[in-house]
Design a protein around this motif. Structure first.
Motif, PDB file in Angstrom:
ATOM      1  N   TYR A 132      73.613  26.186   5.690  1.00 34.79           N
ATOM      2  CA  TYR A 132      72.702  25.790   6.761  1.00 34.79           C
ATOM      3  C   TYR A 132      73.256  24.550   7.462  1.00 34.79           C
ATOM      4  O   TYR A 132      73.822  23.659   6.827  1.00 34.79           O
ATOM      5  CB  TYR A 132      71.307  25.466   6.202  1.00 34.79           C
ATOM      6  CG  TYR A 132      70.559  26.672   5.680  1.00 34.79           C
ATOM      7  CD1 TYR A 132      70.222  26.784   4.337  1.00 34.79           C
ATOM      8  CD2 TYR A 132      70.193  27.709   6.546  1.00 34.79           C
ATOM      9  CE1 TYR A 132      69.526  27.895   3.861  1.00 34.79           C
ATOM     10  CE2 TYR A 132      69.509  28.826   6.077  1.00 34.79           C
ATOM     11  CZ  TYR A 132      69.186  28.913   4.735  1.00 34.79           C
ATOM     12  OH  TYR A 132      68.510  30.012   4.281  1.00 34.79           O
TER      13      TYR A 132
ATOM     14  N   PRO B 247      72.337  29.653   2.381  1.00 41.18           N
ATOM     15  CA  PRO B 247      71.505  30.858   2.386  1.00 41.18           C
ATOM     16  C   PRO B 247      71.840  31.714   1.171  1.00 41.18           C
ATOM     17  O   PRO B 247      72.966  31.651   0.669  1.00 41.18           O
ATOM     18  CB  PRO B 247      71.894  31.581   3.673  1.00 41.18           C
ATOM     19  CG  PRO B 247      72.804  30.690   4.417  1.00 41.18           C
ATOM     20  CD  PRO B 247      73.250  29.607   3.527  1.00 41.18           C
TER      21      PRO B 247
ATOM     22  N   THR C 142      65.178  27.153  15.107  1.00 38.93           N
ATOM     23  CA  THR C 142      64.301  27.491  13.995  1.00 38.93           C
ATOM     24  C   THR C 142      65.132  27.662  12.731  1.00 38.93           C
ATOM     25  O   THR C 142      64.700  27.324  11.629  1.00 38.93           O
ATOM     26  CB  THR C 142      63.566  28.802  14.318  1.00 38.93           C
ATOM     27  OG1 THR C 142      63.120  28.746  15.669  1.00 38.93           O
ATOM     28  CG2 THR C 142      62.398  29.039  13.391  1.00 38.93           C
ATOM     29  N   ARG C 143      66.319  28.243  12.901  1.00 42.18           N
ATOM     30  CA  ARG C 143      67.183  28.512  11.757  1.00 42.18           C
ATOM     31  C   ARG C 143      68.623  28.422  12.268  1.00 42.18           C
ATOM     32  O   ARG C 143      68.935  28.934  13.342  1.00 42.18           O
ATOM     33  CB  ARG C 143      66.895  29.917  11.237  1.00 42.18           C
ATOM     34  CG  ARG C 143      67.687  30.349  10.023  1.00 42.18           C
ATOM     35  CD  ARG C 143      67.237  31.749   9.569  1.00 42.18           C
ATOM     36  NE  ARG C 143      67.963  32.200   8.404  1.00 42.18           N
ATOM     37  CZ  ARG C 143      69.076  32.929   8.418  1.00 42.18           C
ATOM     38  NH1 ARG C 143      69.586  33.303   9.573  1.00 42.18           N
ATOM     39  NH2 ARG C 143      69.688  33.278   7.306  1.00 42.18           N
ATOM     40  N   ALA C 144      69.495  27.780  11.497  1.00 43.07           N
ATOM     41  CA  ALA C 144      70.886  27.654  11.943  1.00 43.07           C
ATOM     42  C   ALA C 144      71.808  27.766  10.742  1.00 43.07           C
ATOM     43  O   ALA C 144      71.767  26.943   9.832  1.00 43.07           O
ATOM     44  CB  ALA C 144      71.098  26.314  12.647  1.00 43.07           C
ATOM     45  N   VAL C 145      72.634  28.796  10.787  1.00 43.42           N
ATOM     46  CA  VAL C 145      73.557  29.038   9.682  1.00 43.42           C
ATOM     47  C   VAL C 145      74.973  29.006  10.211  1.00 43.42           C
ATOM     48  O   VAL C 145      75.253  29.466  11.314  1.00 43.42           O
ATOM     49  CB  VAL C 145      73.271  30.425   9.038  1.00 43.42           C
ATOM     50  CG1 VAL C 145      74.342  30.790   8.025  1.00 43.42           C
ATOM     51  CG2 VAL C 145      71.906  30.427   8.390  1.00 43.42           C
TER      52      VAL C 145
ATOM     53  N   LEU D 244      72.283  31.480  14.919  1.00 41.81           N
ATOM     54  CA  LEU D 244      71.104  30.656  15.199  1.00 41.81           C
ATOM     55  C   LEU D 244      69.900  31.499  15.556  1.00 41.81           C
ATOM     56  O   LEU D 244      70.038  32.607  16.093  1.00 41.81           O
ATOM     57  CB  LEU D 244      71.407  29.755  16.403  1.00 41.81           C
ATOM     58  CG  LEU D 244      71.894  28.328  16.185  1.00 41.81           C
ATOM     59  CD1 LEU D 244      73.004  28.248  15.187  1.00 41.81           C
ATOM     60  CD2 LEU D 244      72.349  27.739  17.503  1.00 41.81           C
ATOM     61  N   LEU D 245      68.751  30.964  15.289  1.00 40.73           N
ATOM     62  CA  LEU D 245      67.520  31.598  15.728  1.00 40.73           C
ATOM     63  C   LEU D 245      66.687  30.540  16.453  1.00 40.73           C
ATOM     64  O   LEU D 245      66.322  29.520  15.869  1.00 40.73           O
ATOM     65  CB  LEU D 245      66.756  32.131  14.511  1.00 40.73           C
ATOM     66  CG  LEU D 245      65.575  33.046  14.795  1.00 40.73           C
ATOM     67  CD1 LEU D 245      66.029  34.327  15.492  1.00 40.73           C
ATOM     68  CD2 LEU D 245      64.858  33.401  13.496  1.00 40.73           C
ATOM     69  N   HIS D 246      66.440  30.770  17.730  1.00 32.93           N
ATOM     70  CA  HIS D 246      65.554  29.890  18.509  1.00 32.93           C
ATOM     71  C   HIS D 246      64.243  30.632  18.674  1.00 32.93           C
ATOM     72  O   HIS D 246      64.101  31.468  19.552  1.00 32.93           O
ATOM     73  CB  HIS D 246      66.145  29.610  19.899  1.00 32.93           C
ATOM     74  CG  HIS D 246      67.253  28.609  19.909  1.00 32.93           C
ATOM     75  ND1 HIS D 246      67.022  27.261  19.792  1.00 32.93           N
ATOM     76  CD2 HIS D 246      68.583  28.751  20.021  1.00 32.93           C
ATOM     77  CE1 HIS D 246      68.172  26.614  19.832  1.00 32.93           C
ATOM     78  NE2 HIS D 246      69.143  27.489  19.972  1.00 32.93           N
TER      79      HIS D 246
ATOM     80  N   SER E  75      67.845  35.325  19.086  1.00 38.05           N
ATOM     81  CA  SER E  75      68.967  35.081  18.184  1.00 38.05           C
ATOM     82  C   SER E  75      70.235  34.829  18.984  1.00 38.05           C
ATOM     83  O   SER E  75      70.457  35.420  20.038  1.00 38.05           O
ATOM     84  CB  SER E  75      69.155  36.273  17.239  1.00 38.05           C
ATOM     85  OG  SER E  75      69.847  37.296  17.888  1.00 38.05           O
TER      86      SER E  75
END
Lengths: 280, 239
Positions: A159, A211, A249-252, A265-267, A271
């Protein structure tokens, strides 16, 4: 080939405007793929982009109150349009106080994506702003180069830290070096390193979390402390980070040693995948 | 007030845009549209922006549908922000393309006329009225929303045929609309253009105010001594 869609919700409009602003920062010219369920903004590494590729996907029903499209044919029910990203971003930015926004594929001497905005007005009649964005319709023959990139088997998946922090660090490193090494391990450590003749600078991020491994990798006995690294062009990383105005929201980050770094990434519900190849 | 209506109307246009066309479209809507020079390298086309305002937003509108003039947007923005900052009433008087347009600002203390040159018919890619009127059908009635303008299918058929035979990415060659190449005519603005520096034929001349003067309506005791210099002939003198 037909396309028309409408946004009436202010939050949806703002979100779509932010997405287009992000795309405009990531790719000067991009491909917009329209299909019945999704919209994609695509930058293919075949195009002069220095090997960087981007795949941004959103579900159309999360944005549009009306959405109708007819692709090139029934078997090929998609439309691929090439456009200057900034045009779309600028057009959407004028829709701040819009009652409704419509997008249509039109042919006004040349193919256009026409964005038509009905503004709120004090008087009884509405004001309408129309933007005709020139587009190039991409023929079916070239669609194969514009498909979703396959996610590589990465050595390490981690992450990301807060992107704003990462960006300010990379901005400063850029003054010292044109290349940067990203390395990370499965213990939640990520380092950004630059090495020049005069100086080496490393910034350490710890406890980022990894993750869960995909099931087939669970048996992989990789030393959790072992770093996977890739050397990349620092400007490409900076361009990617500059495009993220809001923390996702999520960043890998997925690293394939010495080959590729893949940002996933998820904004909210959009995606974004961004691939930067190793500097060769 | 008109300066606010127009001040808001120019916001959607790109800051770098040089010229804008102002005219009356179908349904007596006032239209502002970005004016683009067709570059020789027309592989990169510019986005066209249009703002359509209903007649009701204006205190008074006396003009024919299809009337339109093209002038410098930068100067226009300047005079709008001046009128806005001083809250002056604004009225616009214009004639045929090529004839100067007069933007009159007024309040109890001052009375000003901004005169802007407008592009003449020979200068525009196609006569101004024709540029504005046909596309306005769709825009003047906001609820008219069908695929009437979307004859993209015929383009696609032509494109698919071309790609298959040539195997190249280039689309079918679309015939350029007539008059796309700017005619080479020097001094395209109004005839009273004697003081203008010469420019390359086919390009619009540098945009400058033709004249700007303020007449004070205060009593003579308060006005500065000496005759006020006449900076521009009044319009009656142009015959």
């Amino acid at each position: 080939m037909k396309f028309r869609a409408k946004i009436v919700d202010a939050a949806c409009l703002n979100h779509f405007t932010r997405v287009s602003a992000m795309v405009a920062k990531l790719a000067k010219i991009c491909t917009l793929r329209i299909s019945p369920q999704t919209l994609n903004f695509i930058l293919s590494d075949k195009v002069a982009g220095g090997g960087v590729s981007m795949w941004c996907e959103l579900e159309q029903e999360n944005f549009f109150s009306e959405f109708q499209m007819e692709g090139v044919s029934a078997e090929n029910n998609a439309i691929y349009l090439e456009l200057t990203s900034e045009n779309l971003s600028r057009a959407l930015k004028t829709a701040q106080n819009a009652r409704a926004l419509k997008v249509k594929l039109t042919n006004k001497h040349f193919p256009c994506l026409t964005v038509s905005i009905e503004l709120l007005s004090v008087s009884s009649s509405s004001r309408i702003v129309t933007h005709d964005i020139p587009v190039k319709v991409i023929p079916r023959k070239l669609w194969k180069d514009l498909q979703e990139p396959t996610v590589p088997n990465s050595d390490v998946s981690i992450y990301l830290p807060v992107l704003k922090t990462m960006k300010s660090i990379v901005e400063k490193m850029r003054n010292l070096s044109s290349h940067l090494i990203i390395e990370a391990n499965l213990s939640g450590d990520l380092n950004l390193k630059i090495e020049t003749e005069l100086v080496c600078v490393t910034t350490h991020f710890k406890d980022l979390g990894n993750p869960p491994l995909a099931s087939e990798d669970a048996s992989q006995d990789r030393d959790p402390e072992q770093m996977a690294e890739v050397r990349i062009d620092i400007r490409k990383l900076l361009q990617f980070l500059a495009g993220q105005q809001v923390n996702p929201t999520r960043a890998v980050c997925n690293i394939v040693s010495n080959k590729l770094v893949h940002f996933d990434l998820l904004h909210e519900d959009v995606s974004l995948q961004y691939f930067i190849p190793a500097f060769s | 007030p008109l300066h606010r209506v127009l001040g808001e109307a120019v916001l959607p246009f790109p800051p770098a845009l040089a010229e804008v066309t102002l005219g009356i479209g179908c349904g007596r809507r006032v239209i502002l549209r970005s004016y683009q020079e067709e570059e020789a390298d027309s592989s990169v086309r510019a986005m066209v922006t249009e703002m359509s305002i209903g007649e009701e937003d204006f205190q008074q509108l006396q003009a024919q549908e299809g009337a339109a003039i093209t002038f410098c947007l930068k100067e226009f923005r300047g005079l709008l922000s001046f009128a806005e900052s001083a809250n002056l009433s604004l009225s616009i008087h214009f004639d045929a393309p090529g004839r100067p347009a007069i933007f009159a600002v007024k309040d109890t203390l001052l009375d000003g006329h901004f005169v802007l040159a407008t592009m003449s018919e020979s200068d525009l890619h196609s006569p101004a009225p024709h540029r504005l009127v046909p596309p306005l059908q769709a825009h003047s009635t906001p609820h008219l929303d069908d695929f009437a303008n979307d004859d993209i299918d015929s383009y696609m058929i032509a494109m698919e045929t071309t790609v298959d035979s040539e195997g190249s990415r280039a689309g079918p060659s679309i015939p350029l609309s007539p008059g796309l190449r700017p005619p080479c005519s020097p001094g395209p603005y109004s005839e009273d253009n004697d003081a203008e520096p010469s420019t390359e034929p086919g390009t619009p001349p540098p945009k400058k105010f033709r004249s700007l003067f303020f007449g004070s309506i205060l009593a003579p005791a308060h006005s500065p001594p000496g005759p006020s210099p006449v900076l521009a002939e009044d319009s009656e003198g142009e015959g």
